[in-house]
Design a protein around this motif. Sequence first.
Motif, short mmCIF file in Angstrom:
data_model
loop_
_atom_site.label_atom_id
_atom_site.label_comp_id
_atom_site.label_asym_id
_atom_site.label_seq_id
_atom_site.Cartn_x
_atom_site.Cartn_y
_atom_site.Cartn_z
N LEU A 100 0.83 -1.21 0.00
CA LEU A 100 0.00 0.00 0.00
C LEU A 100 0.86 1.26 0.00
O LEU A 100 0.64 2.19 -0.79
N ILE A 101 1.87 1.30 0.88
CA ILE A 101 2.72 2.49 0.98
C ILE A 101 3.59 2.65 -0.26
O ILE A 101 3.78 3.76 -0.77
N LEU A 102 4.13 1.56 -0.79
CA LEU A 102 4.96 1.64 -1.98
C LEU A 102 4.16 2.10 -3.19
O LEU A 102 4.66 2.83 -4.05
N VAL A 103 2.91 1.67 -3.29
CA VAL A 103 2.03 2.17 -4.36
C VAL A 103 1.73 3.65 -4.14
O VAL A 103 1.75 4.45 -5.08
N LEU A 104 1.47 4.01 -2.90
CA LEU A 104 1.17 5.40 -2.57
C LEU A 104 2.35 6.31 -2.91
O LEU A 104 2.16 7.45 -3.38
N LEU A 105 3.57 5.82 -2.68
CA LEU A 105 4.77 6.59 -2.96
C LEU A 105 5.25 6.42 -4.39
O LEU A 105 6.31 6.94 -4.75
N ARG A 106 4.48 5.68 -5.20
CA ARG A 106 4.76 5.48 -6.63
C ARG A 106 6.05 4.72 -6.87
O ARG A 106 6.68 4.86 -7.92
N GLU A 107 6.46 3.90 -5.89
CA GLU A 107 7.60 3.02 -6.08
C GLU A 107 7.16 1.71 -6.73
O GLU A 107 7.99 0.95 -7.22
N ILE A 108 5.87 1.44 -6.69
CA ILE A 108 5.28 0.33 -7.43
C ILE A 108 4.13 0.89 -8.26
O ILE A 108 3.22 1.51 -7.71
N THR A 109 4.20 0.70 -9.56
CA THR A 109 3.15 1.18 -10.47
C THR A 109 2.77 0.03 -11.41
O THR A 109 3.33 -1.08 -11.34
N TRP A 110 1.82 0.32 -12.31
CA TRP A 110 1.43 -0.69 -13.29
C TRP A 110 2.58 -1.05 -14.22
O TRP A 110 2.60 -2.12 -14.81
N GLN A 111 3.53 -0.13 -14.37
CA GLN A 111 4.67 -0.37 -15.26
C GLN A 111 5.81 -1.14 -14.59
O GLN A 111 6.75 -1.56 -15.27
N THR A 112 5.75 -1.31 -13.28
CA THR A 112 6.82 -2.01 -12.56
C THR A 112 6.80 -3.50 -12.90
O THR A 112 5.74 -4.14 -12.85
N ALA A 113 7.96 -4.03 -13.22
CA ALA A 113 8.05 -5.46 -13.54
C ALA A 113 7.68 -6.31 -12.34
O ALA A 113 7.89 -5.91 -11.19
N GLY A 197 -0.15 15.92 -7.06
CA GLY A 197 -1.60 16.02 -7.23
C GLY A 197 -2.39 15.22 -6.22
O GLY A 197 -2.20 15.33 -5.00
N LEU A 198 -3.30 14.37 -6.72
CA LEU A 198 -4.18 13.59 -5.86
C LEU A 198 -3.40 12.58 -5.01
O LEU A 198 -3.86 12.18 -3.94
N TRP A 199 -2.22 12.18 -5.48
CA TRP A 199 -1.42 11.25 -4.69
C TRP A 199 -0.97 11.90 -3.38
O TRP A 199 -0.89 11.24 -2.34
N LEU A 200 -0.67 13.19 -3.42
CA LEU A 200 -0.31 13.90 -2.18
C LEU A 200 -1.48 13.94 -1.21
O LEU A 200 -1.31 13.78 -0.01
N LEU A 201 -2.67 14.15 -1.75
CA LEU A 201 -3.86 14.13 -0.90
C LEU A 201 -4.06 12.75 -0.29
O LEU A 201 -4.40 12.62 0.89
N ALA A 202 -3.79 11.71 -1.07
CA ALA A 202 -3.91 10.34 -0.55
C ALA A 202 -2.89 10.10 0.56
O ALA A 202 -3.18 9.43 1.56
N VAL A 203 -1.67 10.63 0.40
CA VAL A 203 -0.65 10.50 1.44
C VAL A 203 -1.13 11.15 2.74
O VAL A 203 -0.94 10.61 3.84
N MET A 204 -1.76 12.32 2.63
CA MET A 204 -2.28 13.00 3.82
C MET A 204 -3.35 12.16 4.50
O MET A 204 -3.34 12.00 5.73
N LEU A 205 -4.28 11.62 3.74
CA LEU A 205 -5.36 10.82 4.32
C LEU A 205 -4.82 9.56 4.98
O LEU A 205 -5.25 9.20 6.10
N ILE A 206 -3.88 8.88 4.33
CA ILE A 206 -3.30 7.67 4.91
C ILE A 206 -2.53 8.01 6.19
O ILE A 206 -2.56 7.26 7.17
#
Length: 292
Positions: A100-113, A197-206
Amino acid sequence: MIQSYRNRRSSSWIAEFDDLIRGASGGFLFGIPLLYTMEVWWIGSFAHPIRLLMAMILTFTIVFMLNRTDGFRKSSNTQASDAVIDSIEAMAIGIICCGLILVLLREITWQTALSETLGKLIYESMPFTLGVALANQFLGGETHSNNSNNPNQKPSDQGRLNATFADIGATLIGAMVIASNIAPTDEVPMLVAAVSGLWLLAVMLISLLISYAIVFQAGFAKQSQRQQQKGIFQRPISETLMSYLVSLFAAAVMLVFFSQLHLNDPWQMWLSYTIILGLPATIGGAAGRLAI
């Protein structure tokens, strides 16, 4: 009889939910620093499958031994079969929360192997899973002070003010301890480049949800006393919001102290840097409040 069965079933589900929240909270308190460590991301990204398997076996062995004594549940299970199930569940909690946190921080995305994703999850979840298993040991359960014998006694204005300052001070200290270990590194600029953008808002909520869960939901020390406190910011929602603002302040101070932010930087940069560092700082602030 049917109603009694439903009540028992409902109670068991509530107890299970509380155990999961306690385990996840222990994991965040124990494993959040490594979630902000790029070396762990890179090592996990290129780790050989055999090494990943060895890491999982090692983690399972340690967690199994911890669960034979006292894991993340309120009721200790000393049977080997129960400890095995709890150990698997602890590893699952660690992997899911880390993911969850790695997705939130964009260290894991749909493009990640897939291999890179698995490596990051397994390596990052090792300390996180240990935190899940150690949830009861290093934070304990409910404790009761002498004042709990007289619940009708109203605290004085001075007592409320002292409790408020104690909360602010403990939050500030805990947040600075964690933020000072991360602020000087290159992780914050790297994450800001990917999170916007919205990812920063998600970080705040989490951040707010994790803080609330650690202090008011996980069943750690003095939880019931904190829920009964009255006065300035001394209710769960308002205290969580106040503590988050204090943690953001601590994060900003550490970023300035280590020359990651300067007065002439644009406000957008201040906002994004502070929110990204505010996540671990908020968890540190929650730990600080548990300590008082």
